[in-house]
Structure formats: structure tokens, C-alpha cells
Scaffold this motif. Structure first.
Motif, mmCIF file in Angstrom:
data_model
loop_
_atom_site.group_PDB
_atom_site.id
_atom_site.type_symbol
_atom_site.label_atom_id
_atom_site.label_comp_id
_atom_site.label_asym_id
_atom_site.label_seq_id
_atom_site.Cartn_x
_atom_site.Cartn_y
_atom_site.Cartn_z
ATOM 1 N N GLY A 1 0.809 -1.220 0.000
ATOM 2 C CA GLY A 1 0.000 0.000 0.000
ATOM 3 C C GLY A 1 0.840 1.267 0.000
ATOM 4 O O GLY A 1 1.975 1.278 0.479
ATOM 5 N N THR A 2 0.284 2.344 -0.545
ATOM 6 C CA THR A 2 0.969 3.637 -0.571
ATOM 7 C C THR A 2 -0.044 4.728 -0.879
ATOM 8 O O THR A 2 -1.179 4.436 -1.258
ATOM 9 N N GLU A 3 0.378 5.985 -0.728
ATOM 10 C CA GLU A 3 -0.518 7.114 -0.945
ATOM 11 C C GLU A 3 0.300 8.336 -1.313
ATOM 12 O O GLU A 3 1.421 8.510 -0.818
ATOM 13 N N GLY A 4 -0.246 9.198 -2.185
ATOM 14 C CA GLY A 4 0.492 10.402 -2.521
ATOM 15 C C GLY A 4 -0.224 11.312 -3.506
ATOM 16 O O GLY A 4 -1.419 11.182 -3.752
ATOM 17 N N HIS A 5 0.552 12.206 -4.064
ATOM 18 C CA HIS A 5 0.142 13.234 -5.023
ATOM 19 C C HIS A 5 0.415 12.711 -6.426
ATOM 20 O O HIS A 5 1.500 12.183 -6.695
ATOM 21 N N THR A 6 -0.554 12.837 -7.316
ATOM 22 C CA THR A 6 -0.355 12.299 -8.664
ATOM 23 C C THR A 6 0.699 13.061 -9.459
ATOM 24 O O THR A 6 1.307 12.521 -10.375
ATOM 25 N N GLY A 7 0.905 14.355 -9.122
ATOM 26 C CA GLY A 7 1.690 15.223 -9.989
ATOM 27 C C GLY A 7 0.785 15.847 -11.038
ATOM 28 O O GLY A 7 -0.290 15.327 -11.343
ATOM 29 N N ARG A 8 1.235 16.966 -11.561
ATOM 30 C CA ARG A 8 0.504 17.644 -12.636
ATOM 31 C C ARG A 8 1.381 17.530 -13.883
ATOM 32 O O ARG A 8 2.450 18.135 -13.954
ATOM 33 N N HIS A 9 0.918 16.767 -14.866
ATOM 34 C CA HIS A 9 1.826 16.318 -15.917
ATOM 35 C C HIS A 9 1.516 16.879 -17.308
ATOM 36 O O HIS A 9 0.417 17.367 -17.581
ATOM 37 N N THR A 10 2.518 16.753 -18.172
ATOM 38 C CA THR A 10 2.421 17.178 -19.572
ATOM 39 C C THR A 10 1.978 16.024 -20.461
ATOM 40 O O THR A 10 2.206 16.052 -21.674
ATOM 41 N N ALA A 11 1.367 15.020 -19.865
ATOM 42 C CA ALA A 11 0.873 13.866 -20.617
ATOM 43 C C ALA A 11 -0.395 13.352 -19.956
ATOM 44 O O ALA A 11 -0.605 13.542 -18.752
ATOM 45 N N ASP A 12 -1.246 12.694 -20.728
ATOM 46 C CA ASP A 12 -2.383 11.964 -20.170
ATOM 47 C C ASP A 12 -1.865 10.663 -19.588
ATOM 48 O O ASP A 12 -1.002 10.001 -20.186
ATOM 49 N N ASP A 13 -2.406 10.289 -18.433
ATOM 50 C CA ASP A 13 -1.941 9.079 -17.757
ATOM 51 C C ASP A 13 -3.104 8.103 -17.591
ATOM 52 O O ASP A 13 -4.173 8.481 -17.088
ATOM 53 N N TYR A 14 -2.883 6.853 -17.987
ATOM 54 C CA TYR A 14 -3.917 5.812 -17.917
ATOM 55 C C TYR A 14 -3.409 4.699 -17.008
ATOM 56 O O TYR A 14 -2.417 4.033 -17.318
ATOM 57 N N PHE A 15 -4.094 4.501 -15.886
ATOM 58 C CA PHE A 15 -3.677 3.551 -14.863
ATOM 59 C C PHE A 15 -4.596 2.338 -14.924
ATOM 60 O O PHE A 15 -5.718 2.361 -14.401
ATOM 61 N N HIS A 16 -4.142 1.267 -15.588
ATOM 62 C CA HIS A 16 -4.942 0.050 -15.757
ATOM 63 C C HIS A 16 -4.702 -0.857 -14.549
ATOM 64 O O HIS A 16 -3.618 -1.430 -14.404
ATOM 65 N N ILE A 17 -5.705 -1.015 -13.714
ATOM 66 C CA ILE A 17 -5.542 -1.777 -12.477
ATOM 67 C C ILE A 17 -5.517 -3.276 -12.785
ATOM 68 O O ILE A 17 -6.443 -3.813 -13.403
ATOM 69 N N LEU A 18 -4.452 -3.936 -12.320
ATOM 70 C CA LEU A 18 -4.292 -5.379 -12.544
ATOM 71 C C LEU A 18 -4.674 -6.186 -11.305
ATOM 72 O O LEU A 18 -5.163 -7.303 -11.423
ATOM 73 N N SER A 19 -4.414 -5.631 -10.138
ATOM 74 C CA SER A 19 -4.799 -6.304 -8.884
ATOM 75 C C SER A 19 -4.957 -5.254 -7.803
ATOM 76 O O SER A 19 -4.332 -4.194 -7.841
ATOM 77 N N GLY A 20 -5.815 -5.542 -6.833
ATOM 78 C CA GLY A 20 -6.077 -4.583 -5.771
ATOM 79 C C GLY A 20 -6.964 -3.448 -6.251
ATOM 80 O O GLY A 20 -7.693 -3.569 -7.244
ATOM 81 N N GLU A 21 -6.890 -2.320 -5.554
ATOM 82 C CA GLU A 21 -7.686 -1.138 -5.892
ATOM 83 C C GLU A 21 -6.831 0.115 -5.801
ATOM 84 O O GLU A 21 -5.894 0.193 -5.005
ATOM 85 N N GLN A 22 -7.210 1.105 -6.593
ATOM 86 C CA GLN A 22 -6.666 2.453 -6.438
ATOM 87 C C GLN A 22 -7.827 3.386 -6.102
ATOM 88 O O GLN A 22 -8.895 3.292 -6.705
#
Length: 229
Positions: A122-143
Motif C-alpha cells: 500500500g501507498t498514498e500520494g500526489h499524482t503530480g501535474r503532468h504534460t501527458a495523459d496518464d492511464y492507470f490500468h488496475i491489474l490487482s487490488g484497488e486504487q
């Protein structure tokens, strides 16, 4: 004479900056309009692959990762990391925005990156503000994700995808173990500053910083030599 000399030096510096901006700004604008032409990974392809991996292997995260990387290597043999994810030296910690996890780099270029990212604890934080679109495909667990002004979290289970739009920001959390296939498309080099900031200002984990720089540079340069921005 000293003030005149300093003034002349400042004028020359500003002139050089103006010339550089004048030359590169139109180039960047032209590339920005044609970013789509540089992408080799399709979003529906990656989402379908991630979902098939989850359906086929259930809670076996290692098998899901093997399945995904194996198929990507078959589809994109010239642009996928030739060094096996079974090699422990290809995995590294990533500390960014206060969050920490392990990462394996599948692809890195000027306009795209594709990684396996996650943690078993487990972990937690700030996503950052980025110059790209980010796609987080969950494979196991939850976000989980949170945006100011909301009163309930967004919850992304295995098989779903969390799209962080370019230029936006959220708080995120992996409450327990969670792994994902993370894909970013846009301008990747500016994102590296976020990726290195915690290592330079907080953890001071220089071996990990060096390993991250080496592997990322190796893959980016390799793709540039193949004509892939």
C-alpha cells in the motif's frame, strides 16, 4: 565600465534566449499538433490486454504481468524493453509525490511510457501535474482517488482504468497491495522531474536514482535511434 559590461552581457543573454525560443517554439507547436502520429500503443489495445490478463489469471498478479509483457513483446518487439522483467535488476523503486512503489519499464520514449507499477503493502500520494495523459490500468487490488470538493473517493478495482487528464491533479491511494499497467502519452521528459524530486530532496537514494536514470535513458535513446519520438 563595469556596469556597462554587465549590461552588455545581460543583453546578449536575453538575445540568445529570444533566438532559442523563436527557433524552438514553432517546432514544439508543430510537434504538439501531430503528437498522435508518434504514438505506437493504442489505448483500447492496452485496456483490452489488461482486462484479458485479469480475466485469465484472476488474483495471480505475477501471471498477469507475464501475460501482458509477453503479448506486448510479440506485438511491439522493436519498442519493448528487451531486458526481462524476471531480472531483478530491471525493477526499481519509484518515489514520487510522497508515494512509493516498484516499477518495471516496458517502454520509454519522448512521447510515451509504459510501465508496471505497484506495491504489495500500500501507498498514498500526489499524482503530480503532468504534460501527458496518464492511464492507470488496475491489474490487482484497488486504487482510490480524490479531487478537492468531492466527498467520496473514486474507486478503481481490477480491470478498470483511471484516466488522469493532462494538466490535472489528484490525491491517490493504494489502500493495500495494488499493481497496474501505467501508460502515459504526451511529453514525457518533463514528467521525469516529478519522478526524481523525492529522491533528490527526501530519500536521497542515489543508487535507485542512478538505476532509474540509466534504464530510462537506455530505453529512450534506443527508441530515438529507431526513429521513435
Amino acid at each position: 565600465m563595469a556596469p556597462t559590461s554587465q549590461s552588455g552581457g545581460l543583453t546578449r543573454l536575453l538575445t540568445v534566449i529570444a533566438i532559442v525560443l523563436g527557433v524552438f517554439a514553432p517546432v514544439v507547436m508543430l510537434l504538439e499538433r501531430n503528437l498522435e502520429s508518434f504514438y505506437i500503443f493504442k489505448m483500447d489495445e492496452l485496456h483490452d490486454l489488461a482486462q484479458r490478463g485479469v480475466r485469465t489469471h484472476g488474483n495471480d498478479t505475477g501471471a498477469i504481468v507475464n501475460y501482458i509483457i509477453g503479448e506486448l513483446a510479440e506485438r511491439h518487439p522493436r519498442h519493448v524493453n528487451a531486458h526481462s522483467h524476471q531480472d531483478a535488476d530491471e525493477w526499481m523503486f519509484n518515489n514520487a509525490g510522497g508515494a512509493m512503489g516498484g516499477m518495471y519499464l516496458i517502454h520509454a520514449s519522448i512521447t510515451e511510457y509504459l510501465i508496471i507499477f505497484g506495491t504489495a503493502v500500500g501507498t498514498e500520494g500526489h499524482t503530480g501535474r503532468h504534460t501527458a495523459d496518464d492511464y492507470f490500468h488496475i491489474l490487482s487490488g484497488e486504487q482510490w482517488a480524490y479531487t478537492p470538493g468531492q466527498f467520496a473517493p473514486e474507486v478503481f478495482p481490477a480491470g478498470s482504468v483511471h484516466h488522469l487528464h493532462r494538466g490535472t491533479v489528484k490525491q491517490y491511494k493504494m489502500p493495500e497491495g495494488c499493481f497496474a499497467l501505467e501508460y502515459a502519452r504526451g511529453w514525457i521528459p518533463p514528467m521525469l522531474f516529478f519522478g526524481f524530486a523525492d529522491g533528490l530532496s527526501s530519500t536521497l537514494d542515489l543508487p535507485t536514482l542512478w538505476r532509474t536514470t540509466y534504464i530510462t535513458g537506455r530505453e529512450m535513446v534506443g527508441n530515438l535511434l529507431l526513429g521513435k519520438l
